[in-house]
Design a protein around this motif. Structure first.
Motif, PDB file in Angstrom:
ATOM      1  N   ASN A 197       0.730  -1.241  -0.189  1.00 50.16           N
ATOM      2  CA  ASN A 197      -0.132  -0.013  -0.147  1.00 50.16           C
ATOM      3  C   ASN A 197       0.821   1.084  -0.009  1.00 50.16           C
ATOM      4  OD1 ASN A 197      -2.688  -1.299   0.621  1.00 50.16           O
ATOM      5  ND2 ASN A 197      -1.116  -2.387   1.995  1.00 50.16           N
ATOM      6  N   ARG A 198       0.674   2.414  -0.650  1.00 51.31           N
ATOM      7  CA  ARG A 198       1.075   3.648  -0.788  1.00 51.31           C
ATOM      8  C   ARG A 198       0.348   4.740  -0.713  1.00 51.31           C
ATOM      9  NH1 ARG A 198       6.481   5.485  -2.503  1.00 51.31           N
ATOM     10  NH2 ARG A 198       7.030   3.300  -3.131  1.00 51.31           N
ATOM     11  N   THR A 199       0.746   5.531   0.126  1.00 54.45           N
ATOM     12  CA  THR A 199      -0.165   7.076   0.289  1.00 54.45           C
ATOM     13  C   THR A 199       0.685   7.944  -0.256  1.00 54.45           C
ATOM     14  OG1 THR A 199      -1.312   6.184   2.287  1.00 54.45           O
ATOM     15  CG2 THR A 199      -1.294   8.746   1.807  1.00 54.45           C
ATOM     16  N   MET A 200       0.059   8.692  -1.406  1.00 50.98           N
ATOM     17  CA  MET A 200       0.936   9.985  -2.017  1.00 50.98           C
ATOM     18  C   MET A 200       0.262  11.301  -1.869  1.00 50.98           C
ATOM     19  SD  MET A 200       2.675   7.744  -5.259  1.00 50.98           S
ATOM     20  CE  MET A 200       3.783   9.221  -5.609  1.00 50.98           C
ATOM     21  N   ASP A 201       0.846  12.207  -1.761  1.00 49.33           N
ATOM     22  CA  ASP A 201       0.297  13.847  -1.557  1.00 49.33           C
ATOM     23  C   ASP A 201       1.036  14.221  -2.728  1.00 49.33           C
ATOM     24  OD1 ASP A 201      -1.124  13.030   0.461  1.00 49.33           O
ATOM     25  OD2 ASP A 201      -0.634  14.356   1.932  1.00 49.33           O
ATOM     26  N   VAL A 202       0.354  14.777  -3.655  1.00 50.22           N
ATOM     27  CA  VAL A 202       1.087  15.488  -4.799  1.00 50.22           C
ATOM     28  C   VAL A 202       0.311  17.078  -5.052  1.00 50.22           C
ATOM     29  CG1 VAL A 202       1.673  13.355  -5.892  1.00 50.22           C
ATOM     30  CG2 VAL A 202      -0.482  14.370  -6.742  1.00 50.22           C
ATOM     31  N   GLN A 203       1.027  17.756  -5.600  1.00 53.81           N
ATOM     32  CA  GLN A 203       0.799  19.172  -6.145  1.00 53.81           C
ATOM     33  C   GLN A 203       1.045  19.373  -7.519  1.00 53.81           C
ATOM     34  OE1 GLN A 203       2.744  22.009  -3.761  1.00 53.81           O
ATOM     35  NE2 GLN A 203       1.916  21.478  -1.725  1.00 53.81           N
ATOM     36  N   THR A 204       0.224  20.174  -8.239  1.00 53.30           N
ATOM     37  CA  THR A 204       0.438  20.351  -9.725  1.00 53.30           C
ATOM     38  C   THR A 204      -0.318  21.791  -9.963  1.00 53.30           C
ATOM     39  OG1 THR A 204      -0.185  19.384 -11.962  1.00 53.30           O
ATOM     40  CG2 THR A 204      -1.761  19.025 -10.024  1.00 53.30           C
ATOM     41  N   ILE A 205       0.288  22.157 -11.194  1.00 57.45           N
ATOM     42  CA  ILE A 205      -0.331  23.568 -11.435  1.00 57.45           C
ATOM     43  C   ILE A 205      -1.417  23.004 -12.535  1.00 57.45           C
ATOM     44  CG2 ILE A 205       0.279  25.644 -12.841  1.00 57.45           C
ATOM     45  CD1 ILE A 205       3.032  25.626 -11.620  1.00 57.45           C
ATOM     46  N   GLY A 208       5.031  10.325  -9.624  1.00 55.53           N
ATOM     47  CA  GLY A 208       6.133  11.206  -9.368  1.00 55.53           C
ATOM     48  C   GLY A 208       6.463  12.047 -10.241  1.00 55.53           C
ATOM     49  N   SER A 209       6.445  11.757 -11.682  1.00 54.23           N
ATOM     50  CA  SER A 209       7.083  12.408 -12.829  1.00 54.23           C
ATOM     51  C   SER A 209       5.811  13.407 -13.385  1.00 54.23           C
ATOM     52  CB  SER A 209       7.439  11.456 -13.978  1.00 54.23           C
ATOM     53  OG  SER A 209       6.264  10.902 -14.485  1.00 54.23           O
ATOM     54  N   MET A 210       4.532  13.090 -12.802  1.00 54.24           N
ATOM     55  CA  MET A 210       3.568  13.923 -13.337  1.00 54.24           C
ATOM     56  C   MET A 210       3.329  15.239 -12.365  1.00 54.24           C
ATOM     57  SD  MET A 210       0.664  11.527 -14.825  1.00 54.24           S
ATOM     58  CE  MET A 210       0.380  10.652 -13.364  1.00 54.24           C
ATOM     59  N   VAL A 254       5.816  15.499  -5.565  1.00 53.73           N
ATOM     60  CA  VAL A 254       5.194  14.643  -4.414  1.00 53.73           C
ATOM     61  C   VAL A 254       5.837  15.442  -3.185  1.00 53.73           C
ATOM     62  CG1 VAL A 254       5.584  12.512  -3.228  1.00 53.73           C
ATOM     63  CG2 VAL A 254       5.520  12.535  -5.774  1.00 53.73           C
ATOM     64  N   THR A 255       4.719  15.818  -2.519  1.00 49.95           N
ATOM     65  CA  THR A 255       5.111  16.337  -0.980  1.00 49.95           C
ATOM     66  C   THR A 255       5.140  15.307   0.224  1.00 49.95           C
ATOM     67  OG1 THR A 255       2.926  17.005  -0.776  1.00 49.95           O
ATOM     68  CG2 THR A 255       4.102  18.698  -1.881  1.00 49.95           C
ATOM     69  N   ARG A 301       1.533  27.764  -7.710  1.00 52.99           N
ATOM     70  CA  ARG A 301       3.161  27.940  -7.901  1.00 52.99           C
ATOM     71  C   ARG A 301       3.575  26.574  -6.916  1.00 52.99           C
ATOM     72  NH1 ARG A 301       7.349  32.057  -5.163  1.00 52.99           N
ATOM     73  NH2 ARG A 301       6.338  31.292  -3.350  1.00 52.99           N
ATOM     74  N   ILE A 302       4.590  26.017  -7.563  1.00 56.29           N
ATOM     75  CA  ILE A 302       5.181  24.862  -6.955  1.00 56.29           C
ATOM     76  C   ILE A 302       6.308  25.272  -5.876  1.00 56.29           C
ATOM     77  CG2 ILE A 302       6.379  22.386  -7.333  1.00 56.29           C
ATOM     78  CD1 ILE A 302       3.462  22.488  -8.301  1.00 56.29           C
ATOM     79  N   SER A 303       6.063  24.719  -4.787  1.00 50.82           N
ATOM     80  CA  SER A 303       7.174  24.867  -3.725  1.00 50.82           C
ATOM     81  C   SER A 303       8.504  24.361  -4.218  1.00 50.82           C
ATOM     82  CB  SER A 303       6.686  24.479  -2.328  1.00 50.82           C
ATOM     83  OG  SER A 303       7.638  24.756  -1.535  1.00 50.82           O
ATOM     84  N   THR A 304       9.489  25.376  -4.042  1.00 55.21           N
ATOM     85  CA  THR A 304      10.855  24.623  -4.271  1.00 55.21           C
ATOM     86  C   THR A 304      11.759  24.672  -2.896  1.00 55.21           C
ATOM     87  OG1 THR A 304      11.495  26.836  -5.013  1.00 55.21           O
ATOM     88  CG2 THR A 304      10.719  25.341  -6.677  1.00 55.21           C
ATOM     89  N   GLU A 305      11.433  23.896  -1.854  1.00 57.11           N
ATOM     90  CA  GLU A 305      12.227  23.590  -0.794  1.00 57.11           C
ATOM     91  C   GLU A 305      13.506  23.079  -1.103  1.00 57.11           C
ATOM     92  OE1 GLU A 305      10.029  21.925   2.056  1.00 57.11           O
ATOM     93  OE2 GLU A 305       8.199  23.390   1.956  1.00 57.11           O
ATOM     94  N   VAL A 306      14.536  23.401  -0.211  1.00 55.48           N
ATOM     95  CA  VAL A 306      15.930  22.836  -0.384  1.00 55.48           C
ATOM     96  C   VAL A 306      16.184  22.275   0.644  1.00 55.48           C
ATOM     97  CG1 VAL A 306      18.250  23.408  -0.801  1.00 55.48           C
ATOM     98  CG2 VAL A 306      16.475  24.668  -1.949  1.00 55.48           C
ATOM     99  N   SER A 307      16.636  21.142   0.764  1.00 55.17           N
ATOM    100  CA  SER A 307      17.200  20.479   1.987  1.00 55.17           C
ATOM    101  C   SER A 307      18.112  20.691   2.733  1.00 55.17           C
ATOM    102  CB  SER A 307      17.360  18.897   1.831  1.00 55.17           C
ATOM    103  OG  SER A 307      18.289  18.926   0.803  1.00 55.17           O
TER     104      SER A 307
END
Length: 313
Positions: free
Chosen positions: A82-90, A147-149, A152-153, A238-244
């Motif tokens: 099982n996998r849970t995924m939260d994704v954001q898209t414009i 993930g390519s579309m 993934v947050t 707008r897609i968040s561009t967080e840096v680790s």
């Protein structure tokens, strides 16, 4: 005669259990046969035939199990993924369309879905939930495709190993089937109605257990062969561009960028609201203008009358 028949029944049943246990590679000391003639539906068909129930009910516990899975090859294990995924898209519409296309191409199906967002009174950002079943062979491929579309947050994977439980149930079914065959053979030799009814009672219980375990195996087979994805997609501007592990300068730059973006969006929202509210502004302005005109006319008349009275005096 009845006592002799019951004794034969018990002997055949217990013999079948012993033969089944000895002939199967996964049988252990948790299935034993003892000389007893009392029936107990909670712990097997007879007190003498005791199978540890927790071995069937609990997949995580090794104690009491009738199967030792320590030497099972990885490819032979029974895994429920099982996998849970939260994704954001414009591009929300494009993402949903591509997601459905990938589900179809991988041979899966959408079990359930829900979408919310735009309505007659609101044009807010949209979001959706999807419960998707994908063949286990394409589990990793589908996760990579999602993930390519989009961005993934959040992603969480849960794998449930039910190998022990699965094989325990198979062993239980084998034993029950052997016992049922013994009762069927004995049925042909029954001589009285009372004997037939007694054997039929045992057969009913055995068949019920067989159907119950068979249904559980089918349920496991479905969950094993088709992995489950829980996908939550949200539309963003707008897609968040967080840096680790960002540096101080990167944090300042990121915060300034976010603040300027929020200010710009605030001005846009205010402008849109003002333009779209013009009809309401006009409706409110007309009565206000009329009242102002009336007041000004009344004030002028009052001043003129007052001036005329002063001239006459």
């Amino acid at each position: 005669m009845m006592k002799r028949t019951l004794l034969i029944i018990l002997t055949l049943a217990m013999t079948a259990m012993v033969l089944s246990g000895c002939g199967a590679s996964y049988a252990t000391n948790s299935a034993t046969v003892a000389s007893s003639s009392s029936y107990d539906s909670d712990f097997g068909w007879y007190d003498g035939y005791e199978v540890e129930e927790e071995a069937v009910e609990t997949s995580e516990s090794a104690s009491g199990s009738v199967y030792d899975d320590s030497d099972v090859e990885a490819s032979s294990r029974k895994l429920i993924k099982n996998r849970t995924m939260d994704v954001q898209t414009i591009e929300y519409d494009q993402f949903v369309q591509d997601l459905k296309s990938y589900v179809s191409s991988f041979g899966g199906y959408i079990e359930s879905s829900s979408e919310s967002g735009n309505s007659y009174y609101s044009s807010s950002l949209r979001y959706a939930d999807f419960t998707i079943r994908i063949p286990a062979d394409h589990y990793d491929e589908f996760a990579e495709a999602v993930g390519s579309m989009a961005t993934v947050t959040y992603s969480y994977e849960y794998v449930n190993d039910v190998t022990s439980t699965y094989v325990d149930i198979e062993a239980r079914l084998t034993a029950l089937t052997t016992e049922r065959d013994s009762f069927l053979a004995l049925m042909e030799k029954a001589e009285t109605v009372e004997e037939i009814l007694q054997i039929q009672s045992y057969l009913t219980d055995v068949n019920y257990e067989i159907e119950s375990y068979t249904a559980r195996l089918k349920s496991y087979d479905d969950q094993i062969s088709y992995s489950t994805f829980y996908i939550y997609v949200s539309e963003v501007r707008r897609i968040s561009t967080e840096v680790s592990n960002p540096t101080v300068f990167e944090r300042i730059q990121s915060n300034l960028s976010d603040n300027f973006y929020d200010i710009g969006e605030g001005f846009k929202d205010a402008f849109v609201w003002i333009i779209s509210a013009i009809p309401y502004i006009i409706l409110v302005a007309i009565p206000v203008i009329v009242v102002v005109i009336i007041v000004r006319v009344a004030v002028k008349r009052s001043k003129k009358k007052k001036a005329e009275n002063e001239d006459n005096s």
